[in-house]
Structure formats: structure tokens, C-alpha cells
Design a protein around this motif. Structure first.
Motif, PDB file in Angstrom:
ATOM      1  N   SER B 230      48.435  59.192  38.554  1.00 16.10           N
ATOM      2  CA  SER B 230      48.772  58.104  37.634  1.00 16.10           C
ATOM      3  C   SER B 230      47.959  56.838  37.915  1.00 16.10           C
ATOM      4  N   GLU B 231      47.014  56.954  38.838  1.00 18.95           N
ATOM      5  CA  GLU B 231      46.228  55.787  39.225  1.00 18.95           C
ATOM      6  C   GLU B 231      45.250  55.377  38.113  1.00 18.95           C
ATOM      7  N   ILE B 232      45.218  54.047  37.846  1.00 14.95           N
ATOM      8  CA  ILE B 232      44.249  53.528  36.881  1.00 14.95           C
ATOM      9  C   ILE B 232      43.065  52.979  37.671  1.00 14.95           C
ATOM     10  N   LYS B 233      41.907  53.523  37.373  1.00 21.32           N
ATOM     11  CA  LYS B 233      40.711  53.073  38.094  1.00 21.32           C
ATOM     12  C   LYS B 233      39.902  52.153  37.193  1.00 21.32           C
ATOM     13  N   GLY B 234      39.078  51.326  37.810  1.00 18.36           N
ATOM     14  CA  GLY B 234      38.246  50.460  36.973  1.00 18.36           C
ATOM     15  C   GLY B 234      37.436  49.487  37.784  1.00 18.36           C
ATOM     16  N   SER B 235      36.779  48.600  37.046  1.00 18.16           N
ATOM     17  CA  SER B 235      36.003  47.552  37.705  1.00 18.16           C
ATOM     18  C   SER B 235      35.951  46.333  36.792  1.00 18.16           C
ATOM     19  N   SER B 236      35.750  45.176  37.411  1.00 19.44           N
ATOM     20  CA  SER B 236      35.710  43.936  36.638  1.00 19.44           C
ATOM     21  C   SER B 236      34.316  43.341  36.721  1.00 19.44           C
ATOM     22  N   PHE B 237      33.954  42.608  35.675  1.00 22.58           N
ATOM     23  CA  PHE B 237      32.642  41.969  35.667  1.00 22.58           C
ATOM     24  C   PHE B 237      32.760  40.589  35.025  1.00 22.58           C
ATOM     25  N   ILE B 238      32.238  39.565  35.716  1.00 22.16           N
ATOM     26  CA  ILE B 238      32.200  38.231  35.122  1.00 22.16           C
ATOM     27  C   ILE B 238      30.751  37.870  34.842  1.00 22.16           C
ATOM     28  N   ASP B 239      30.460  37.554  33.593  1.00 21.98           N
ATOM     29  CA  ASP B 239      29.120  37.118  33.212  1.00 21.98           C
ATOM     30  C   ASP B 239      28.977  35.651  33.623  1.00 21.98           C
ATOM     31  N   GLU B 240      28.246  35.428  34.708  1.00 13.53           N
ATOM     32  CA  GLU B 240      28.170  34.072  35.264  1.00 13.53           C
ATOM     33  C   GLU B 240      27.487  33.079  34.320  1.00 13.53           C
ATOM     34  N   ASP B 241      26.621  33.593  33.455  1.00 14.50           N
ATOM     35  CA  ASP B 241      25.972  32.695  32.494  1.00 14.50           C
ATOM     36  C   ASP B 241      26.984  32.153  31.492  1.00 14.50           C
ATOM     37  N   ALA B 242      27.965  32.963  31.143  1.00 17.73           N
ATOM     38  CA  ALA B 242      28.931  32.551  30.117  1.00 17.73           C
ATOM     39  C   ALA B 242      30.144  31.829  30.724  1.00 17.73           C
ATOM     40  N   CYS B 243      30.490  32.151  31.966  1.00 19.46           N
ATOM     41  CA  CYS B 243      31.692  31.598  32.608  1.00 19.46           C
ATOM     42  C   CYS B 243      31.555  30.089  32.830  1.00 19.46           C
ATOM     43  N   VAL B 244      32.635  29.363  32.509  1.00 21.31           N
ATOM     44  CA  VAL B 244      32.623  27.913  32.743  1.00 21.31           C
ATOM     45  C   VAL B 244      33.653  27.511  33.806  1.00 21.31           C
ATOM     46  N   ASN B 245      34.225  28.479  34.507  1.00 24.21           N
ATOM     47  CA  ASN B 245      35.189  28.238  35.592  1.00 24.21           C
ATOM     48  C   ASN B 245      36.412  27.460  35.127  1.00 24.21           C
ATOM     49  N   CYS B 246      36.941  27.836  33.951  1.00 23.63           N
ATOM     50  CA  CYS B 246      38.063  27.084  33.380  1.00 23.63           C
ATOM     51  C   CYS B 246      39.401  27.466  34.014  1.00 23.63           C
ATOM     52  N   GLY B 247      39.489  28.692  34.537  1.00 24.71           N
ATOM     53  CA  GLY B 247      40.720  29.098  35.203  1.00 24.71           C
ATOM     54  C   GLY B 247      41.720  29.866  34.348  1.00 24.71           C
ATOM     55  N   TRP B 248      41.348  30.205  33.110  1.00 23.01           N
ATOM     56  CA  TRP B 248      42.275  30.997  32.283  1.00 23.01           C
ATOM     57  C   TRP B 248      42.592  32.333  32.960  1.00 23.01           C
ATOM     58  N   CYS B 249      41.554  32.974  33.523  1.00 20.39           N
ATOM     59  CA  CYS B 249      41.757  34.296  34.137  1.00 20.39           C
ATOM     60  C   CYS B 249      42.733  34.207  35.307  1.00 20.39           C
ATOM     61  N   GLU B 250      42.561  33.156  36.136  1.00 21.36           N
ATOM     62  CA  GLU B 250      43.453  32.993  37.289  1.00 21.36           C
ATOM     63  C   GLU B 250      44.889  32.774  36.830  1.00 21.36           C
ATOM     64  N   GLU B 251      45.050  31.966  35.791  1.00 22.61           N
ATOM     65  CA  GLU B 251      46.386  31.603  35.332  1.00 22.61           C
ATOM     66  C   GLU B 251      47.123  32.792  34.700  1.00 22.61           C
TER      67      GLU B 251
END
Lengths: 76, 353
Positions: B230-251
Motif C-alpha cells: 500500500s506504499e505510495i512512492k514518489g519524488s518532489s521537484f521544485i523549479d528554482e527559477d519559478a519559486c519565489v520562496n513564498c511559503g505556501w508549500c510549507e503552510e
């Protein structure tokens, strides 16, 4: 960049006059959809077409072109 | 002194100076620019001018968000160090000053830990810059529910009730028009066991009791389901050119897998008396901080503008674009890597307001 109007395209609807935030701060009644009470505003409908009175007050925020149905007011 | 040259491609700008000693190249990527005007503020020789970003962002005027006067530009790189979204970059002999320790740079990061991440994609949906991609591999459904199912084809009358009712589309029939040589309405019926979830609806609905089925989980509990299945596998990727470090993801992250560090601290003040609700700030804000509140019932008068300062990066784009000076952005702290140069330190500190 300058604020320009094409009077041939203008329908005289006045959407730009009431949408303009600078107009509203100069003549607050336009915020409620009325015509401005002073010629100090940026633009006004005169004789059925839009006319610029004080284009130097325009900050180029881009609000009026969003509301103009015929692209008669634009920034270029 | 070798003169600077400027190249403009689409809306991107490149100022170049090639001397016998070194090659200096300042590049500006318009797509990454958020219109904050920090480059204009920090430039020691007033070579950068912020454009009419309201009109550019909202009416699609074909102009760059900033202009650079190559005759004034000294290719010092302060704009490159101070740009909060890395839209400007100075390279010395093809090496970015962002990769050189001698040059200070803003301390800002955004990271998603794949160890902690449960790949729910909430951050991907919430990110105002569409900078996050979550790739996930879901478990094999047939391993999460087991059972047995059998259709007695001799009893089956091919009525199609089970096929129509199956919520998993697991029952497949071979429909055809009856002929004198084959007076049936279906030549075959089968169950796709990869799709079947053993809900037993077909068994209960069959008018001639042609289906025998049993769900093992219901009968014996979940003892034979392996946790790894039942394990969900995956990976995350942040496009540093587009990211503005706003914190929505953290919140929004339900498991604290996303961590964001902002370069600026500050305050965002809105004067609702002055605000005329034109929406220029709402459109320019790269972090979805500002919005128009919606009324919840007829006749309710709501505030002209709403802010959610949690996500503010104190870039000041909203303040720049506001036509009636209703917005004030204060920067109380600027976090950058240490530098020996007093003038650079002073200039970066000057971003505090």
C-alpha cells in the motif's frame, strides 16, 4: 508608456471612468458608478466619447484597458 | 575602457563587456521577474529602471519589466545579488557570482524532503508559481483487496445487470445481436481481476445467482495485506527559477515536509480608506497574498481587499503598482551571506525601509 484613447472606437459607456482608481480617489462618486464632478480626473466621457483631461496623473496600473469593451483606451 | 554592449532577445536583456582581462555579463530573464523594483533601488549608478509593471502584467504590453541603460551600467552585480527571484545574474568569465563566496547573496531556500513527503500534491496545487512537481506511483489496486469471483456461464442469462452495476467496470461482456445460429445477446462474460474490488454488488444483484464471489478482507480481516503493497512512492521537484520562496508549500503541507526560508522580514500595510479596489496589486503579487474578499450573503459589505501576510515575501511589487498609494511594504530585515565589502553590505542593508 502612455495612456491613449481612440475616440472612433469608443462607445461612451464610461466603464474606464468608473474603473480608474485614480479617478475614484479624486472624485469619489465615480466609485459608485456616477460621473465625476470635476475635470481634475484623468478621463471623462464628453459628448458621448471618452476624453483625456489629465493623462499625466495616470500611473499605468492597467485597470481601464481591462474594462474597456472596445479597446478604445489603451497603454502603449 | 571597453564599452558595454547590450543585446535584447524577446524581453530578456543581456549587458556584456569583454575586456582582455575578463568577460562580464549581466543577464535578465523577464519571465522570472516579479516587478519588485529591488534592482532599481539597489543599483548604485541608476542604470536600471522599473517599467510600468501594472500595464505590462495586466494588459500584455510587449515590454520588458525593467530597462537597463548599458552606458550607465558598471556590471557590478549588486542587482544580481539582491534580486529575490534570481531574474538577474552577473557572470564573470562564465561563472555566476551567485556561486562565488566573495559575493554576498540573499539567504532563501525552499525544500521538500522526499523522506517526509506523502506525495499528496497539496503543495503542487497551492504553489502560486506552479514551481512544484510531485511525481507519484500509486499502489497496485489489485494488491490492496483480495478475494475470489467466478461466474457460472451456464446459469448466466447475459442480462448485463452485473456489467451495468459494477462500480469498478470490472465485468466485460461480448455483446452482439442474436442470430438463428447463435440466439444469444452476448457471446462471453468475464471479470477483470485487476479491476475487481470484491464489493459483491454483482453477486447480490444477479437475478439468476450465477455469480459466486467472496471478499477475503471481509471474511478474514486484513491479515494478508502486506503494508509494502500500500506504499505510495514518489519524488518532489521544485523549479528554482519559478519559486519565489513564498511559503505556501510549507503552510499547506500536512506532514511538515516542506521548509521555506525567506530572505526578507517585514510588514505589509494596506490603507483600506485609500484603496479603490482596482486589483492591480492582486494581479501583480507573485505569492497570492492579496485577494478580494467574497461576500457570504446578499447585501453583505465586505472589505475592499484582504491580505494573508503569511505568504508575503516583502518584495514590494504591490506597493509599486498601487496607483493610489494605499499599500506600504516595510522590510525590517534582509538576510544575506557575509561579505568583507562594506559598500556591498551597506547597499544590501539599504533595502531595509
Amino acid at each position: 508608456m502612455e495612456l491613449k484613447v481612440d475616440q472612433d472606437l469608443c462607445l461612451g459607456c464610461g466603464n474606464c471612468v468608473v474603473a480608474c482608481p485614480v479617478n475614484a480617489s479624486i472624485s469619489p462618486e465615480v466609485y459608485g458608478g456616477h460621473g465625476p464632478k470635476t475635470e481634475d480626473v484623468i478621463m471623462m466621457v464628453e459628448n458621448g466619447v471618452i476624453k483625456l483631461f489629465n493623462e499625466s496623473k495616470c500611473t499605468k496600473c492597467g485597470t481601464c484597458p481591462l474594462f474597456c469593451p472596445t479597446d478604445a483606451i489603451y497603454l502603449e | 575602457m571597453v564599452a558595454n554592449t547590450k543585446e535584447v532577445k524577446d524581453k530578456d536583456i543581456c549587458v556584456l563587456r569583454i575586456s582582455p582581462e575578463e568577460k562580464r555579463e549581466l543577464s535578465f530573464k523577464d519571465e522570472q521577474c516579479i516587478g519588485c523594483g529591488i534592482c532599481e533601488k539597489i543599483c548604485p549608478v541608476e542604470a536600471i529602471e522599473l517599467g510600468d509593471i501594472g500595464a505590462i502584467e495586466r494588459t500584455g504590453v510587449d515590454e520588458s519589466k525593467i530597462s537597463v541603460d548599458e552606458e550607465k551600467c558598471v556590471l557590478c552585480g549588486m542587482c544580481s545579488s539582491a534580486c529575490p527571484v534570481d531574474a538577474l545574474e552577473l557572470k564573470l568569465d562564465e561563472k555566476s557570482i551567485k556561486d562565488m563566496e566573495e559575493y554576498p547573496k540573499l539567504i532563501k531556500t525552499a525544500e521538500i524532503s522526499d523522506e517526509e513527503c506523502i506525495f499528496c500534491k497539496a503543495c503542487e496545487t497551492a504553489c502560486p508559481r506552479e514551481a512544484i512537481t510531485i511525481a507519484r506511483v500509486l499502489p497496485d489496486r489489485s494488491k490492496l483487496v483480495t478475494g475470489e469471483i467466478e461466474i457460472d456461464k451456464d446459469t448466466c442469462i447475459n442480462c448485463g445487470v452485473c456489467e451495468e452495476m459494477c462500480p469498478a467496470d470490472a465485468i466485460e461482456m461480448e455483446h452482439h445481436e442474436p442470430t438463428s445460429s447463435d440466439p444469444t445477446v452476448s457471446s462471453d462474460i468475464s471479470v477483470n481481476k485487476d479491476k475487481c474490488v470484491y464489493c459483491l454488488i454483482c453477486k447480490k444483484a444477479c437475478p439468476v445467482d450465477a455469480i459466486k464471489a467472496v471478499c477475503r478482507s471481509c471474511s478474514y480481516g486484513e491479515y494478508d495485506l502486506k503494508p509494502e503493497d500500500s506504499e505510495i512512492k514518489g519524488s518532489s521537484f521544485i523549479d528554482e527559477d519559478a519559486c519565489v520562496n513564498c511559503g505556501w508549500c510549507e503552510e499547506i503541507c500536512p506532514v511538515d515536509a516542506a521548509k521555506v526560508k525567506k530572505a526578507f522580514e517585514g510588514e505589509l500595510d494596506i490603507d483600506l480608506e485609500k484603496c479603490e479596489a482596482c486589483g492591480a496589486c492582486v494581479d501583480i503579487c507573485p505569492c497570492n497574498v492579496l485577494s478580494f474578499p467574497e461576500s457570504t450573503k446578499p447585501g453583505e459589505i465586505v472589505e475592499k481587499l484582504k491580505k494573508d501576510e503569511t505568504f508575503c515575501i516583502y518584495c514590494g511589487a504591490c506597493e509599486n503598482v498601487c496607483p493610489v498609494e494605499a499599500i506600504g511594504v516595510k522590510r525590517t530585515d534582509v538576510d544575506f551571506t557575509p561579505t568583507k565589502s562594506k559598500s556591498w553590505k551597506k547597499q544590501l542593508e539599504s533595502l531595509k525601509t
